[in-house]
Design an enzyme around this catalytic site. Structure first.
Site, PDB file in Angstrom:
ATOM      1  N   ASP A   1       0.835  -1.196   0.000  1.00  0.00           N
ATOM      2  CA  ASP A   1       0.000   0.000   0.000  1.00  0.00           C
ATOM      3  C   ASP A   1       0.876   1.256   0.000  1.00  0.00           C
ATOM      4  OD1 ASP A   1      -2.327   1.836   0.827  1.00  0.00           O
ATOM      5  OD2 ASP A   1      -3.293  -0.121   0.917  1.00  0.00           O
TER       6      ASP A   1
ATOM      7  N   HIS B   1      -3.576   6.021   3.562  1.00  0.00           N
ATOM      8  CA  HIS B   1      -4.399   4.872   3.183  1.00  0.00           C
ATOM      9  C   HIS B   1      -3.865   3.573   3.772  1.00  0.00           C
ATOM     10  CE1 HIS B   1      -6.066   1.788   0.397  1.00  0.00           C
ATOM     11  NE2 HIS B   1      -7.095   2.611   0.286  1.00  0.00           N
TER      12      HIS B   1
ATOM     13  N   SER C   1     -11.275  -1.058  -0.468  1.00  0.00           N
ATOM     14  CA  SER C   1      -9.985  -1.190   0.217  1.00  0.00           C
ATOM     15  C   SER C   1     -10.178  -1.585   1.667  1.00  0.00           C
ATOM     16  CB  SER C   1      -9.211   0.134   0.165  1.00  0.00           C
ATOM     17  OG  SER C   1      -8.739   0.406  -1.120  1.00  0.00           O
TER      18      SER C   1
END
Length: 275
Positions: free
Chosen positions: A3, A39, A241
C-alpha cells in the site's frame, strides 16, 4: 500490506515487523516506516490495530497479526504496476523469513488485457502457488458520475482468479446482518476479457473509522474525514480497500488456527462462512 506505507502509530506498536519502500524501484529497507498518504495505515489498522487501552474502540480484526509494510504508493496514492510486482515477489521470496501467510492488495488499476497476460496478476498467481492467500479489493467503480449502476468495473488485481476479491458492504451502522446491502460504489459483475464472476465475497467497507497517519495527505486534503473521538483523531474511509482489509484480518485468524490450510481452502472457508 502492499500500500502507501504504514505509520508507526501507538495502535500498531509491536505489530510492524519490517518496512520496505518499492516506490524507488529498489525495495529499500525503511527502519521507521512511514505513510505520507494515510491509506496504508488505515488498512493496516483494520487488520491488526490493538488499541492503546481497554476502552479504545480501534481494534483490528486480527489484533495479534504482524504487519510487513511494503510501500508501493506515493503521498497522493499513486503508483506503478512494476513496483507492485516487485513487492509481491519480495513477499514470496521472504515468506519464510517473515512468516507471510496473507497479502493485502487494497489497490487497483485498469483492466487492459486478459488476467493471464497482466504482470500484476502473474505476480498474484506466483504468490498463490507459493501458498500465500492474496486478498484484493474489487474496486470502487460500481456506478458512474450520474449514479447509474456499472457492471464489469472490477480492477486489477481483483480480476485474478487467484485473488480473493472483496466488495464493500454497507452495514448501516448496525451489528445485525438483516439490513446489510452491497455498497452502490462497489465494483461487481463479470470481469473484462475473462468474464469471471467477481467479487468473491463482500465485507464491511462503508464509513470505517480507523487509524489516522500523522500529517498524511488524506487528512490534509479531506479534513471532513477526520473524526475527533475520546481516544484521539480518527480517519473515516469508505471503499473496497477497507473491505479487503477486513477479509485479510479474517484470513489471518483462519490461518492462525489452521496451519496447513491452502489458499484455495481458505477461500472456500471464507465464502462458505459468509451469508
Amino acid at each position: 500490506v502492499i500500500d502507501s506505507g504504514v505509520a508507526h502509530v501507538p495502535e500498531l506498536r509491536g505489530r510492524i515487523v519490517a518496512s520496505f519502500d518499492f516506490t524507488t524501484g529498489s525495495g529499500r529497507f525503511r527502519g521507521n516506516g512511514g505513510d505520507r498518504n494515510g491509506h496504508g495505515t488505515h488498512v493496516a489498522g483494520i487488520i491488526a490495530a490493538t488499541g492503546v487501552n481497554n476502552h479504545d474502540d480501534i481494534r483490528g480484526v486480527a489484533p495479534e497479526a504482524r504487519i510487513i509494510d511494503l510501500k508501493v504508493l506515493d503521498a497522493h496514492g499513486n503508483g506503478v504496476a512494476g513496483d507492485v510486482v516487485r513487492a509481491i515477489d519480495f513477499a514470496v521470496a521472504n515468506r519464510e523469513r517473515y512468516r507471510i501467510r496473507v497479502i493485502n492488495l487494497s489497490l487497483g488499476g485498469p483492466v487492459l488485457q486478459p488476467y493471464a497476460d497482466d504482470p500484476v496478476n502473474q505476480a498474484v498467481e506466483r504468490a498463490y502457488r507459493a501458498g500465500i492467500v492474496v486478498v484484493a479489493s474489487a474496486g470502487n467503480r460500481g456506478k458512474d458520475a450520474e449514479g447509474r449502476e456499472v457492471l464489469g468495473g472490477v480492477t486489477v488485481p481483483g480480476n485474478s482468479p487467484y485473488a480473493i476479491t472483496v466488495g464493500a458492504m454497507n452495514t448501516k451502522g448496525t451489528p445485525w446482518r438483516s439490513d446489510d446491502v452491497v455498497a452502490t460504489y462497489s465494483s461487481r459483475g463479470v470481469t473484462r476479457f475473462d468474464h469471471l464472476v467477481k467479487p468473491d465475497l463482500v465485507a464491511p467497507g462503508n464509513k470505517i473509522r480507523g487509524l489516522l497517519a500523522p500529517k498524511s495527505t488524506l487528512a490534509k486534503e479531506h479534513p471532513e474525514l477526520v473524526v475527533d473521538t475520546t481516544q484521539g483523531k480518527r480517519l473515516e474511509l469508505s471503499g473496497t480497500s477497507m473491505a479487503a482489509a477486513v477479509v485479510s484480518g479474517g484470513a489471518a485468524l483462519l490461518l492462525a488456527n489452521s496451519e496447513g490450510l491452502s489458499p484455495a481452502s481458505a477461500r472456500f472457508a471464507l465464502q462458505y462462512g459468509a451469508s
